[in-house]
Design a protein around this motif. Structure first.
Motif, PDB file in Angstrom:
ATOM      1  N   PHE A 145      30.781  69.752  20.717  1.00  0.00           N
ATOM      2  CA  PHE A 145      31.648  68.750  20.125  1.00  0.00           C
ATOM      3  C   PHE A 145      30.976  67.376  20.071  1.00  0.00           C
ATOM      4  N   VAL A 151      30.371  65.710  16.558  1.00  0.00           N
ATOM      5  CA  VAL A 151      31.603  65.168  15.974  1.00  0.00           C
ATOM      6  C   VAL A 151      31.972  63.876  16.676  1.00  0.00           C
ATOM      7  N   PHE A 152      31.822  63.881  17.989  1.00  0.00           N
ATOM      8  CA  PHE A 152      32.165  62.683  18.751  1.00  0.00           C
ATOM      9  C   PHE A 152      31.285  61.506  18.325  1.00  0.00           C
ATOM     10  N   GLU A 168      32.307  60.301  14.882  1.00  0.00           N
ATOM     11  CA  GLU A 168      33.607  59.674  14.981  1.00  0.00           C
ATOM     12  C   GLU A 168      33.486  58.297  15.640  1.00  0.00           C
ATOM     13  N   PHE A 218      42.123  48.099  18.856  1.00  0.00           N
ATOM     14  CA  PHE A 218      42.381  48.660  20.178  1.00  0.00           C
ATOM     15  C   PHE A 218      42.234  50.182  20.143  1.00  0.00           C
ATOM     16  N   ARG A 219      42.850  50.797  19.150  1.00  0.00           N
ATOM     17  CA  ARG A 219      42.813  52.265  19.056  1.00  0.00           C
ATOM     18  C   ARG A 219      41.391  52.782  18.942  1.00  0.00           C
ATOM     19  N   SER A 261      39.867  55.244  21.507  1.00  0.00           N
ATOM     20  CA  SER A 261      39.432  56.601  21.153  1.00  0.00           C
ATOM     21  C   SER A 261      38.027  56.872  21.669  1.00  0.00           C
ATOM     22  N   MET A 293      56.273  50.128  14.389  1.00  0.00           N
ATOM     23  CA  MET A 293      55.280  50.114  13.322  1.00  0.00           C
ATOM     24  C   MET A 293      55.633  49.049  12.289  1.00  0.00           C
ATOM     25  N   VAL A 295      52.415  48.211   9.460  1.00  0.00           N
ATOM     26  CA  VAL A 295      51.565  49.287   8.956  1.00  0.00           C
ATOM     27  C   VAL A 295      51.585  49.296   7.446  1.00  0.00           C
ATOM     28  N   MET A 324      46.119  53.284   5.358  1.00  0.00           N
ATOM     29  CA  MET A 324      45.897  54.401   6.265  1.00  0.00           C
ATOM     30  C   MET A 324      45.613  55.677   5.492  1.00  0.00           C
ATOM     31  N   VAL A 325      46.429  55.907   4.477  1.00  0.00           N
ATOM     32  CA  VAL A 325      46.262  57.125   3.694  1.00  0.00           C
ATOM     33  C   VAL A 325      44.845  57.205   3.141  1.00  0.00           C
ATOM     34  N   GLU A 376      42.498  58.258   5.842  1.00  0.00           N
ATOM     35  CA  GLU A 376      42.807  59.493   6.545  1.00  0.00           C
ATOM     36  C   GLU A 376      42.940  60.666   5.579  1.00  0.00           C
ATOM     37  N   SER A 377      42.288  60.615   4.455  1.00  0.00           N
ATOM     38  CA  SER A 377      42.447  61.702   3.506  1.00  0.00           C
ATOM     39  C   SER A 377      41.865  62.974   4.104  1.00  0.00           C
ATOM     40  N   THR A 378      42.407  64.099   3.694  1.00  0.00           N
ATOM     41  CA  THR A 378      41.943  65.353   4.270  1.00  0.00           C
ATOM     42  C   THR A 378      40.489  65.565   3.894  1.00  0.00           C
ATOM     43  N   SER A 379      39.665  65.761   4.879  1.00  0.00           N
ATOM     44  CA  SER A 379      38.247  65.915   4.593  1.00  0.00           C
ATOM     45  C   SER A 379      37.597  66.774   5.661  1.00  0.00           C
TER      46      SER A 379
END
Lengths: 649, 121
Positions: free
Chosen positions: A8, A11-12, A15, A44-45, A49, A244, A247, A252-253, A256-259
């Motif tokens: 992993f 990926v880490f 990311e 922060f997130r 992460s 929220m 936001v 965000m969308v 965060e698209s599916t990939s």
């Protein structure tokens, strides 16, 4: 059960790099007066992460730096500390430190713990006075206490739920269960039982709920605490609304698209295969010509279908490799920020057309030349605030990065509103350096001098733009990408560097032309039209041949002369002239015959043979023969200057 | 039939690691990258357990738990919060939201499996 966490890591790493980029970007744009809550949250997130992942995968150096960063960021997002320039600078530096550590882990290098300690204490100094390390530890301790009054007031929670886990009570809690409130159910007994074991996770029990009691009655003491479910679920809506506020869903969308992540090598292999497919398809087309009439028609239909599908596959595969230019552009706010601080110049950076897409390999190779050009614009282009004020310009300089697609090319521009290139200084510098230069040269030729090796116009060599070894390297890098660089400049108003790059490197739409027994490919983007010159439209002027078409005199370049082959005809009126257009010139290429339009796969000649002037590459034709792809831009330079032509006309 | 676990985390590496660990122990696993995605998955599927991160874009773990507890199918399902914040406030929030328990990141695969086994026993 043992799990190999190594799988992993990749990926880490990726990311985390993304998180670092996000942090940097958001920090750069953070409004210090009124920081956006959601932006602070996102920063922060990101730190959070990285910390979470590095803990699990054992990248402690990353963990310890992000840990203190997280505390600081948490204070920021809670409004306990106000961000200022110094703090943002510090955080940016911390992001850089993390980048270094990430790279070290990535390359399996030994971690320099002194560096880690420095980086950590660097962030600690940013914490506002009065924030003691004590409270800091409190917040991020790897275990926590129940608020449950039943519990003894101590640091370690000792629950008996996991007696199997061998660990002393000193070991901190890493998970836990929520116990029922005292007296409500017999869970208290369980908590007593569990004192001895180490609690590494926790469960929440719903206080005094009928459901809980019922469940407990029907199951063993140990399990009972676990399955306890809340009897009355709380209403979530108001909280969701409150939590929220800022936001922006679209933002965000977009990110965060599916990939999925795919190794670039795999995509490259696919591209190569598609290239081969294109060649196979043109071979089939050649075979199809030999069939009898009836079969040929059916064959043509099928081939048409194949060609369409091949083209679509090719476009889809190419699009996988395409990335928005913003991947490169987004690093520049940081570069500009650092540089303007260093040089004491106030600079606004504007970015336009960041969504323009470009092949990934081009994007990566663009980073260095673009960085150099931007640094150059700031260092040499933009004047000092004093000089700007004296010239009646706003004190804040402006650098604009633009990107746009134009036909088969991507045009990238670096504009500055500085003093512009200094003609006299360039000329005198050129003479000093032994370059051939004269006062009668056109501006365009003078500007071109700055791309000569060993040229530097900076009066003082700075560590910002280097020692003047850059511009020729920039040009070389860009031409190795199949592109070119141009510069235009207006004294007192600034300069524009323009980089023109091909959209893709692999496949080009071209027109096949024949000269003698050779076939050449002319890229379709350059072609205006092809014709057999009408009588009397051909004029000769000394050695030069001109073609008068559409109120313009097109210089004609006989391709057989350039390529040194024996043609069928040397008379322009009997030959075919392909009118082509480049960024600088328009001219005609004289050939024997048009072979036909087709897609060709570019194979590098340099890799297999050597560079040939006027040739961009080679390709394999349907019949298996090799055809050269013409580099119309460089052929243009051997054509008569159109300015002189107009005088003649 | 194997137990079906929903893993919710915005970090791909953690998602993969948890997924891999649980699958290795015979669970079926579905992963979601934020609370919103998880919630919509939960509305159309029934999972035996939900493991959720706390800090996520779009919808955080606590909000997810609260939302899930309003769904009849999830009023009693075990839900665990994976979090790096082990502070009291965080736990109080988790408890109030209706979580079954929490688990502090970083964790090792073994304790993950222990907890999973406990809550789905």
């Amino acid at each position: 059960m043992s799990v190999d966490l190594k799988q992993f890591h990749q990926v880490f790493f990726e990311e985390s790099q993304e998180h670092l980029d996000t942090m940097e970007q958001l920090l750069m744009t953070l409004d210090l007066q009124q920081p956006d809550a959601e932006e602070l949250n996102s920063i922060f997130r990101a730190a959070h992460s990285i910390k979470g992942g590095s803990g699990i995968f054992g990248f402690d150096a990353l963990g310890s730096v992000t840990h203190v960063m997280e505390n600081l960021l948490d204070r920021l997002r809670k409004g306990l500390q106000q961000p200022d320039t110094e703090l943002v600078d510090g955080l940016l530096k911390a992001v850089d430190h993390l980048g270094v550590l990430l790279l070290q882990y990535r390359q399996d290098e030994v971690i320099d713990w002194n560096f880690v300690a420095q980086a950590t204490s660097h962030v600690e100094t940013l914490l506002a006075d009065g924030v003691s390390q004590g409270s800091d530890k409190d917040k991020s301790a790897p275990y926590g206490l129940f608020e449950d009054p039943v519990l003894p007031d101590r640091a370690e929670e000792k629950w008996g739920l996991f007696e199997g886990i061998e660990s002393g009570p000193e070991k901190s809690e890493a998970f836990g269960f929520f116990e029922p409130l005292p007296g409500a159910i017999d869970g208290a007994k369980e908590s007593a039982e569990s004192e001895a074991g180490d609690s590494a996770f926790g469960f929440f029990d719903e206080p005094a709920s009928g459901v809980v009691a019922e469940e407990l009655g029907s199951s063993s003491g140990e399990k009972s605490g676990l399955v306890a479910a809340p009897g009355k679920p709380p209403a979530p809506k108001s909280v969701a609304g409150k939590k929220m506020p800022g936001v922006s869903p679209t933002k965000m969308v977009a990110t965060e698209s599916t990939s999925i992540r795919v190794d670039v090598d795999k995509v490259d292999k696919l591209i190569n295969l598609v290239g081969e497919l294109v060649i196979t398809q043109s071979m089939l087309a050649v075979l199809g010509k030999d069939l009898d009439e009836q079969q040929a028609e059916r064959m043509q239909n099928v081939l048409g279908e194949l060609e369409r599908n091949t083209r679509e596959i090719q476009e889809s595969v190419m699009s996988i490799r395409m990335l928005p230019v913003s991947f490169v552009f987004n690093r520049f706010p940081r570069v500009v920020r650092d540089l303007s601080a260093k040089l004491g110049k106030d600079i606004d950076l504007h970015i336009e057309g960041g969504n323009t897409e470009l092949d990934k390999s081009l994007i990566e190779k663009l980073v260095d030349p673009l960085t150099h050009l931007v640094r150059n614009s700031i260092d040499h282009g933009i004047e000092s605030p004093k000089a700007r004020a004296a010239a009646g310009k706003p004190a804040t300089g402006r650098v604009t990065l633009t990107a746009a697609q134009q036909g088969g090319n991507i045009i990238i521009g670096i504009h500055d509103d500085g003093g512009g290139l200094n003609r006299d200084r360039i000329l005198s510098k050129a003479e000093e350096n032994g370059l051939s230069a004269s006062d009668t040269m056109s501006d365009e030729d003078v500007w071109a001098l700055i791309f000569q090796p060993g040229f530097s116009t900076a009066e003082v060599v700075t560590d910002v733009s280097g020692r003047g070894v850059g511009m020729d390297v920039v040009r070389r890098n860009i031409s190795s990408l199949g592109g070119r660089i141009e510069v235009s400049s207006t004294p007192g108003q600034g300069s524009v560097f323009t980089i023109v790059l091909p959209l893709t490197l692999a496949i080009v739409d071209g027109m096949g032309v024949r000269v003698g027994d050779q076939t050449y490919i002319i890229p379709l983007v350059n072609i205006v039209e092809s014709m057999q010159p009408p009588e009397k439209s051909v004029k000769t002027l000394g050695k030069d041949v001109l073609l008068h078409v559409r109120d313009y005199y097109w210089p004609v370049l006989p391709l057989y002369q350039k390529m040194n082959v024996k043609p069928d005809c040397v008379d322009p009126e009997k030959a075919i002239v392909v009118l082509v257009e480049t960024s600088k010139r328009r001219f005609g290429l004289m050939v024997d015959e048009l072979v036909g339009q087709q897609q060709v796969v570019i194979k590098s000649l340099e890799k297999h043979y050597r560079r040939i002037p006027g040739v961009a590459g080679a390709t394999i034709m349907g019949d298996g023969s090799v055809a050269l792809i013409l580099d119309v831009e460089s052929l243009a330079s051997s054509v008569v200057d159109p300015v002189n032509l107009e005088e003649i006309a | 039939m194997s137990k079906h676990v929903l893993v919710v985390d915005d970090s791909a590496s953690i998602r993969q690691m948890v997924e891999f660990t649980l699958k290795g122990a015979g669970y079926s696993v579905t992963a979601a990258r934020d609370g919103e995605e998880a919630l919509s998955l939960c509305k159309s599927n029934t999972y035996d357990c939900v493991l959720t991160d706390q800090n996520m874009p779009k919808m955080d773990g606590i909000t997810l738990i609260k939302s899930l507890r309003t769904l009849p199918a999830y009023s009693r399902k075990p839900i665990l919060v994976l979090t790096t914040e082990a502070g009291d406030a965080m736990k109080a929030q988790g408890r109030a939201a209706g979580a079954t328990g929490w688990m502090v990141k970083p964790f090792d695969p073994k304790s993950l499996l222990d907890v999973a086994a406990k809550v789905m026993a």
